[in-house]
Scaffold this active site. Structure first.
Site, mmCIF file in Angstrom:
data_model
loop_
_atom_site.group_PDB
_atom_site.id
_atom_site.type_symbol
_atom_site.label_atom_id
_atom_site.label_comp_id
_atom_site.label_asym_id
_atom_site.label_seq_id
_atom_site.Cartn_x
_atom_site.Cartn_y
_atom_site.Cartn_z
ATOM 1 N N CYS A 11 31.454 0.720 -65.740
ATOM 2 C CA CYS A 11 31.112 -0.597 -65.180
ATOM 3 C C CYS A 11 29.594 -0.762 -65.284
ATOM 4 C CB CYS A 11 31.628 -0.744 -63.749
ATOM 5 S SG CYS A 11 30.923 0.407 -62.572
ATOM 6 N N ASN A 14 28.128 1.838 -61.832
ATOM 7 C CA ASN A 14 28.800 3.115 -61.543
ATOM 8 C C ASN A 14 28.745 3.475 -60.053
ATOM 9 O OD1 ASN A 14 28.497 6.658 -62.364
ATOM 10 N ND2 ASN A 14 30.346 5.465 -62.228
ATOM 11 N N CYS A 16 30.702 1.010 -57.770
ATOM 12 C CA CYS A 16 31.868 0.321 -57.185
ATOM 13 C C CYS A 16 33.123 0.514 -58.042
ATOM 14 C CB CYS A 16 31.584 -1.183 -57.023
ATOM 15 S SG CYS A 16 30.213 -1.555 -55.910
ATOM 16 N N ARG A 17 33.199 -0.192 -59.181
ATOM 17 C CA ARG A 17 34.453 -0.233 -59.925
ATOM 18 C C ARG A 17 34.789 1.059 -60.658
ATOM 19 N NH1 ARG A 17 32.823 -5.438 -63.167
ATOM 20 N NH2 ARG A 17 30.809 -4.389 -62.795
ATOM 21 N N SER A 18 33.847 1.590 -61.452
ATOM 22 C CA SER A 18 34.231 2.760 -62.268
ATOM 23 C C SER A 18 34.463 4.023 -61.430
ATOM 24 C CB SER A 18 33.259 2.992 -63.426
ATOM 25 O OG SER A 18 31.952 3.200 -62.990
ATOM 26 N N ASP A 125 33.317 -7.960 -60.746
ATOM 27 C CA ASP A 125 32.233 -7.264 -60.031
ATOM 28 C C ASP A 125 32.280 -7.655 -58.543
ATOM 29 O OD1 ASP A 125 29.872 -6.363 -58.990
ATOM 30 O OD2 ASP A 125 28.615 -7.102 -60.625
HETATM 31 P P1 4NP Z 1 29.727 -1.845 -60.242
HETATM 32 O O1 4NP Z 1 29.059 -2.897 -59.221
HETATM 33 O O2 4NP Z 1 29.269 -2.274 -61.618
HETATM 34 O O3 4NP Z 1 31.181 -2.073 -60.029
HETATM 35 O O4 4NP Z 1 29.254 -0.475 -59.831
HETATM 36 C C1 4NP Z 1 27.687 -3.171 -59.177
HETATM 37 C C2 4NP Z 1 26.825 -2.263 -58.601
HETATM 38 C C3 4NP Z 1 25.477 -2.567 -58.491
HETATM 39 C C4 4NP Z 1 25.013 -3.761 -58.982
HETATM 40 C C5 4NP Z 1 25.873 -4.666 -59.581
HETATM 41 C C6 4NP Z 1 27.217 -4.356 -59.681
HETATM 42 N N1 4NP Z 1 23.641 -4.082 -58.843
HETATM 43 O O5 4NP Z 1 23.267 -5.204 -59.255
HETATM 44 O O6 4NP Z 1 22.881 -3.269 -58.341
#
Ligand code: 4NP
Length: 155
Positions: A11, A14, A16-18, A125
């Site tokens: 993602c 790294n 939340c989703r992955s 996201d």
């Molecule tokens: P992820 O979510 O891609 O599912 O881990 C996010 C984590 C952090 C951010 C955006 C999405 N950020 O902008 O910091």
């Protein structure tokens, strides 16, 4: 299956989703009796070394999934060689992964939800949203994990 397959979930951050995909898929693989190398990474390095997001953990841990020892890392060059399935959570991750890698590896890069029988094509996201977003992430990831296991059993 000829040899142990290796799956990388990707993602943006790294956190939340992955990592949720890694935790869910790890548990489902264990239950399935398959043997799979599993890891996760982010296309960007905003949170390197951080544990998964508390909101992701709360939703998934309440359903029995475990995140122990997971730490954010960024996708690196040798991931494209090492992993057989490089599964992006959304179209933007997919396009970033293709930009980061040589063409000879592009056949390994797919959307994770290609393995789910659902109208969603992306795991959205959840970072700037509320609890419902995190619940949807878990639901989609559970569905795609089951689909990926069914696929691996045919290989
Ligand atoms: P992820 O979510 O891609 O599912 O881990 C996010 C984590 C952090 C951010 C955006 C999405 N950020 O902008 O910091």
């Amino acid at each position: 299956m000829q040899q142990k397959p290796a799956v990388l979930f990707v993602c943006l951050g790294n956190i939340c989703r992955s990592p949720t995909a890694e935790a869910v898929f790890r548990q489902k693989v264990q239950e399935s009796g398959l043997s799979v190398d599993i890891d996760s990474a982010g296309t960007h390095g905003y949170h390197i070394g951080s544990p998964p997001d508390k909101r992701s953990r709360a939703v998934a841990e309440s359903r029995g999934y475990k995140f122990d020892g997971l730490k954010c890392r960024r996708v690196q060059e040798d991931d494209f060689k090492r992993f057989d399935y490089i599964l992006a959570m959304d179209h933007s991750n997919l396009s970033n992964l293709k930009d980061m890698s040589e063409k000879k590896y592009h056949h390994k890069i797919k959307l994770f939800l290609d393995f789910a029988d659902d109208p969603h094509t992306e795991v959205p996201d959840p970072y700037y949203g509320g609890k419902k977003g995190f619940e949807l992430v878990l639901e989609l990831i559970e569905m795609a994990s089951d689909g990926l296991i069914a696929h691996l059993k045919t290989q």
